[in-house]
Design a protein around this motif. Structure first.
Motif, short mmCIF file in Angstrom:
data_model
loop_
_atom_site.label_atom_id
_atom_site.label_comp_id
_atom_site.label_asym_id
_atom_site.label_seq_id
_atom_site.Cartn_x
_atom_site.Cartn_y
_atom_site.Cartn_z
N GLU A 194 13.63 -13.81 -8.20
CA GLU A 194 13.73 -12.86 -9.35
C GLU A 194 12.40 -11.28 -8.98
O GLU A 194 13.02 -10.29 -8.82
CB GLU A 194 13.32 -13.10 -10.89
CG GLU A 194 14.08 -13.64 -11.62
CD GLU A 194 14.41 -15.54 -10.48
OE1 GLU A 194 15.82 -15.77 -10.44
OE2 GLU A 194 13.64 -16.18 -10.18
N GLY A 195 11.55 -11.36 -8.41
CA GLY A 195 10.93 -10.71 -8.07
C GLY A 195 9.59 -11.29 -7.16
O GLY A 195 9.54 -11.81 -7.02
N ILE A 196 9.15 -9.76 -6.53
CA ILE A 196 7.92 -9.78 -5.30
C ILE A 196 6.84 -9.24 -5.81
O ILE A 196 6.73 -7.76 -6.00
CB ILE A 196 8.22 -9.85 -4.26
CG1 ILE A 196 7.44 -10.39 -3.06
CG2 ILE A 196 9.02 -8.67 -4.57
CD1 ILE A 196 8.21 -10.76 -1.82
N PHE A 197 5.37 -10.01 -5.63
CA PHE A 197 4.40 -9.32 -5.84
C PHE A 197 3.98 -9.80 -4.55
O PHE A 197 3.32 -10.14 -4.26
CB PHE A 197 3.52 -9.60 -6.85
CG PHE A 197 2.11 -9.61 -7.33
CD1 PHE A 197 1.83 -8.32 -8.04
CD2 PHE A 197 0.88 -9.94 -6.89
CE1 PHE A 197 0.61 -7.12 -7.91
CE2 PHE A 197 -0.03 -9.31 -7.09
CZ PHE A 197 -0.59 -7.93 -7.57
N PHE A 198 3.33 -7.73 -4.49
CA PHE A 198 2.73 -7.36 -2.63
C PHE A 198 1.12 -7.23 -3.44
O PHE A 198 1.01 -6.27 -3.40
CB PHE A 198 3.25 -6.17 -2.10
CG PHE A 198 4.75 -6.38 -1.78
CD1 PHE A 198 4.43 -7.52 -0.78
CD2 PHE A 198 5.69 -5.80 -1.84
CE1 PHE A 198 6.18 -7.77 0.31
CE2 PHE A 198 6.88 -6.43 -1.38
CZ PHE A 198 7.11 -7.03 -0.35
N ASP A 199 0.31 -7.86 -2.85
CA ASP A 199 -1.13 -8.23 -3.36
C ASP A 199 -1.83 -7.27 -2.00
O ASP A 199 -0.95 -6.93 -0.79
CB ASP A 199 -1.92 -9.71 -3.45
CG ASP A 199 -2.96 -9.20 -4.27
OD1 ASP A 199 -3.36 -8.17 -4.75
OD2 ASP A 199 -3.47 -10.71 -3.92
N MET A 200 -2.76 -6.76 -2.69
CA MET A 200 -3.74 -5.99 -1.73
C MET A 200 -3.42 -4.50 -1.15
O MET A 200 -3.37 -4.24 -0.01
CB MET A 200 -4.11 -7.17 -0.64
CG MET A 200 -4.85 -8.54 -1.26
SD MET A 200 -5.57 -8.22 -2.55
CE MET A 200 -7.45 -8.07 -1.78
N THR A 201 -2.16 -4.19 -1.61
CA THR A 201 -1.72 -2.81 -1.03
C THR A 201 -2.74 -1.83 -0.78
O THR A 201 -2.64 -0.96 -1.75
CB THR A 201 -0.11 -2.42 -1.78
OG1 THR A 201 0.67 -3.47 -1.77
CG2 THR A 201 0.14 -1.29 -1.36
N PHE A 202 -4.13 -1.64 -0.28
CA PHE A 202 -4.90 -0.91 -0.60
C PHE A 202 -5.11 -0.95 0.62
O PHE A 202 -5.37 -1.37 1.76
CB PHE A 202 -5.58 -0.79 -1.14
CG PHE A 202 -6.04 -2.05 -1.08
CD1 PHE A 202 -7.30 -2.63 -1.06
CD2 PHE A 202 -5.88 -2.58 -2.82
CE1 PHE A 202 -7.97 -3.85 -1.24
CE2 PHE A 202 -6.30 -4.17 -2.79
CZ PHE A 202 -7.53 -5.05 -2.43
N TRP A 203 -6.30 0.16 1.10
CA TRP A 203 -6.92 -0.03 2.00
C TRP A 203 -8.62 -0.62 1.66
O TRP A 203 -9.21 0.31 0.88
CB TRP A 203 -7.60 1.54 2.85
CG TRP A 203 -6.91 2.35 3.22
CD1 TRP A 203 -5.33 3.28 2.84
CD2 TRP A 203 -5.96 2.06 4.64
NE1 TRP A 203 -4.90 3.80 3.30
CE2 TRP A 203 -4.82 3.86 4.18
CE3 TRP A 203 -5.84 2.01 5.46
CZ2 TRP A 203 -4.35 3.89 5.97
CZ3 TRP A 203 -5.04 2.31 6.82
CH2 TRP A 203 -4.62 3.46 7.03
N LEU A 204 -8.71 -1.49 2.68
CA LEU A 204 -9.87 -1.76 2.75
C LEU A 204 -10.77 -1.22 3.30
O LEU A 204 -11.26 -1.43 4.93
CB LEU A 204 -9.86 -3.07 3.35
CG LEU A 204 -12.06 -4.06 2.59
CD1 LEU A 204 -12.10 -4.20 1.35
CD2 LEU A 204 -11.69 -4.83 3.66
#
Length: 688
Positions: A159-169
């Motif tokens: 039903e859903g998808i969570f994209f983790d760590m969508t950021f620049w390190l």
């Protein structure tokens, strides 16, 4: 989107972290999908987030594009858990680690983020060196991610998808980033921080645009194959420093915003209000761990009292709560945790039918995505950016003063500029960088009758034109004072010229066209606090010479009013009751009409009110957050409230038992008393 989407009525969610290596054959060898889903049932969660991969990069499904975790021995763990959850009536969100991927990092060095010194993430010292981070501008990595997402969408029903760590390190200077920047600007990326330099600001703008474009790329890949699937990107870094590149643009590629946080009740209150005004659809999703204080401690469980406060504070904001547990390396769980979660979630379920409506937020605290930085780090390399965030400190302080003084407020961003007319007062808490677009929107709001409080560096923006003022730099002294003038004594009750309000920071110096409206001036210490060779008092820096420099200025503009403060008074309201009281008084002085509600309650009690006009009802939540370490709360008795209503009150009930409580009505106001507050209570006020 409407209530037909599953997440609209899903307020109890759960996740078990599975960031597990596979160099030991025992790791995940005891993971039992059937037993795990039985624990999920025990938790009374309505929806489950299930790992497809982890930061380690190994997959929990029989992938053709990556590498499976060896410990699951070829089993389709992801598919098994999804099927079992669906059989139990639980919706499933698939977890995918988007930019943190050790396997991809090790297999393809050309995909790595590279800092200004030429180092990659796993070359960093300490725990940070555990994480292999890939660059969203790498064509090869983008192709890899696309293949993985398509594989998941084509192989599973979720039903859903969570994209983790969508950021620049950190700030990336890899060959791909350099090439893209040159193609888009004709320049090489700058390597020295300078927020007064247009080329540096342009580089940061590009980083934010690139991150948002990568989020759009991931979201669109999902939507092509599964258009009804809800997509969420990790949004906790919306309040993180500028280096992460997260801005309001990220929310455009989410069906709802979500993120994990591990701070105190103030942080949670701030985030819930920010997410409420940022999310495209409700409910937003607030995550925190069952581990205390966060995921770094695997075995210490948060006390039930603390977890209840976290869950109920999210519920009070109409948000969905996601509890994070962590799997043992071998694949087992602490089963007692799920029983405790079940008890809390079971209690929560009784309140869910009353949720909905519009948050009553008379006052707006403006959060600037462009101000997550500090002018003090000018001239340094990006890796030396520092951790101090003056604007965020001021915004949190403003929120603390408002919530503890029971003033209805919300946290808004540039996404809400078109809605400024809805607020009685807009607070600009030491906004370091305010664009012309933002300044023009604020000026138009004031011209037609709005009220604004702005502090310190906000004067560097175009708003100074509205005040007929000039920015003249800062005081050299880093400990200063604010002393009221004879006209300003009413604004600073209890503060005198002899004993002015202390400011443990510098203040901005400004030149105004006249002295009209000056409510306070800057007082300096006798000596420079940074010079140990000369002092007036060995332990402190007492107030010395009073200057003519304006510290608080009240001016009219059009039909509205503006108060500018040379100091970020609100930043000190997190810790200081005196500053909290002064700031609340300043804001109340700008309010032209009665607030949505008033209450006489201790500062540990937060009150959140929603209006449901279609049902002619107000839903009022009270949360008792006396302790952030989990000590039991002392009950608060007989809390008087005054609620502004749009009609004749019919009844007031305590939920979920719907016990009537007495009230009286005086014109537009209903007076009632909340009999007792332990951790949480909810009232519904019906009118006609």
């Amino acid at each position: 989107m409407t209530d037909r989407y599953w997440y609209a009525k899903s307020y109890r969610r759960i996740l078990a972290d599975m960031h597990i290596e596979d160099w030991d054959e025992r790791f995940l060898s005891q993971l039992n999908p059937v037993g795990y889903v039985e624990l999920l049932k025990k938790s009374k969660a309505k929806s489950a987030m299930v790992y497809a991969n982890s930061h380690v990069g190994y997959c929990y499904w029989p992938t053709k594009t990556g590498r499976m975790h060896r410990g699951i021995k070829g089993r389709d763990v992801l598919g098994e858990i999804i099927g079992l959850c669906h059989r139990e009536g639980m919706e499933v969100t698939v977890y995918y680690s988007l930019l943190y991927n050790n396997w991809a990092y090790e297999q393809h060095p050309e995909w790595r983020i590279v800092d200004v010194e030429g180092k990659t993430s796993r070359e960093k010292p300490g725990r940070s060196g555990r994480y292999g981070v890939c660059c969203p501008n790498s064509p090869g990595y983008r192709s890899f991610v696309q293949g993985q997402i398509e594989e998941l969408c084509q192989s599973y029903s979720f039903e859903g998808i969570f994209f983790d760590m969508t950021f620049w390190l950190g700030v990336c200077y890899c060959a791909n980033c350099r090439r893209r920047y040159r193609e888009e600007t004709g320049k090489d990326p700058p390597m020295i921080i300078d927020w007064d330099d247009p080329s540096w600001v342009r580089f940061q703008t590009k980083r934010e645009e690139w991150l948002a474009e990568f989020a759009a790329f991931a979201t669109s890949t999902v939507k092509r194959h599964k258009p009804e699937t809800a997509v969420e990107h990790q949004s906790s870094t919306t309040v993180a420093p500028w280096t992460y590149g997260a801005s309001h643009l990220l929310a455009d590629h989410c069906d709802y915003v979500a993120g994990d946080f591990y701070g105190d009740a103030l942080q949670q209150s701030f985030i819930c209000k920010l997410f409420y005004n940022l999310t495209p659809n409700m409910p937003f999703e607030f995550h925190t761990s069952i581990c205390y204080p966060g995921l770094a401690d695997h075995t210490t469980t948060k006390p039930r009292e603390l977890l209840e406060r976290r869950v109920f504070l999210t519920l009070a904001h109409n948000g969905a709560f996601l509890m994070i547990d962590a799997v043992d390396p071998v694949g087992t769980f602490d089963e007692g945790r799920y029983s405790m979660i079940g008890e809390i979630y079971g209690e929560v379920s009784g309140y869910e039918k009353y949720l909905g409506g519009q948050l009553c937020q008379d006052i707006a605290v403006y959060f600037s995505f462009d101000s997550k930085m500090d002018f003090a780090y000018k001239g340094r390399k990006p890796e030396e950016w520092g951790v101090k965030l003056p604007h965020l400190e001021a915004a949190l302080g403003a929120a603390q003063a408002l919530r503890t003084n029971h003033i209805p407020f919300g946290i808004i961003t540039r996404k809400n500029l078109k809605d400024l007319a809805h607020y009685r007062v807009v607070i600009l808490p030491n906004v370091l960088r305010l664009s012309d677009e933002e300044a023009d929107a604020v000026r138009e709001y004031v011209a037609v009758g709005g009220s604004v409080y702005a502090s310190k560096f906000t004067l560097k923006s175009k708003l100074r034109e509205m005040l007929n003022a000039n920015f003249m730099g800062e005081t050299a002294e880093k400990f200063t004072y604010v002393a009221p003038t004879s006209e300003g004594k009413w604004l600073l009750p209890g503060i005198t010229e002899e004993h002015p309000l202390s400011i443990p920071d510098s203040q901005v110096k400004a030149g105004f066209s006249s002295k009209e409206g000056v409510m306070a001036t800057i007082t300096l210490p006798y000596t420079d606090p940074e010079d140990p060779s000369k002092f007036a008092s060995i332990h402190s820096n007492p107030p010395g010479p009073r200057t003519e420099q304006p510290a608080l200025v009240l001016q009219k503009y059009g039909r509205g009013r503006v108060i500018w403060s040379s100091a970020s008074i609100e930043a000190n309201a997190v810790q200081s009751l005196k500053h909290r009281t002064v700031f609340a008084n300043i804001i109340r002085s700008l309010v032209q009409e009665p607030l949505s509600f008033e209450a006489s309650a201790p500062g540990c009690v937060e009150i959140i009110q929603f209006h449901k006009p279609e049902e002619k009802a107000y839903v009022i939540s009270l949360v008792n957050s006396q302790s952030d370490v989990g000590e039991p709360s002392i009950p608060v008795h007989d809390i008087p409230m005054k609620v502004k209503v749009r009609g004749k009150a019919l009844k007031t009930i305590l939920c979920p038992e719907e016990t009537p409580i007495p009230f009286t009505q005086d014109g537009d106001f209903v007076n009632l008393t909340v009999p007792i507050l332990h951790t949480y209570c909810m009232l519904v006020l019906k009118y006609e």
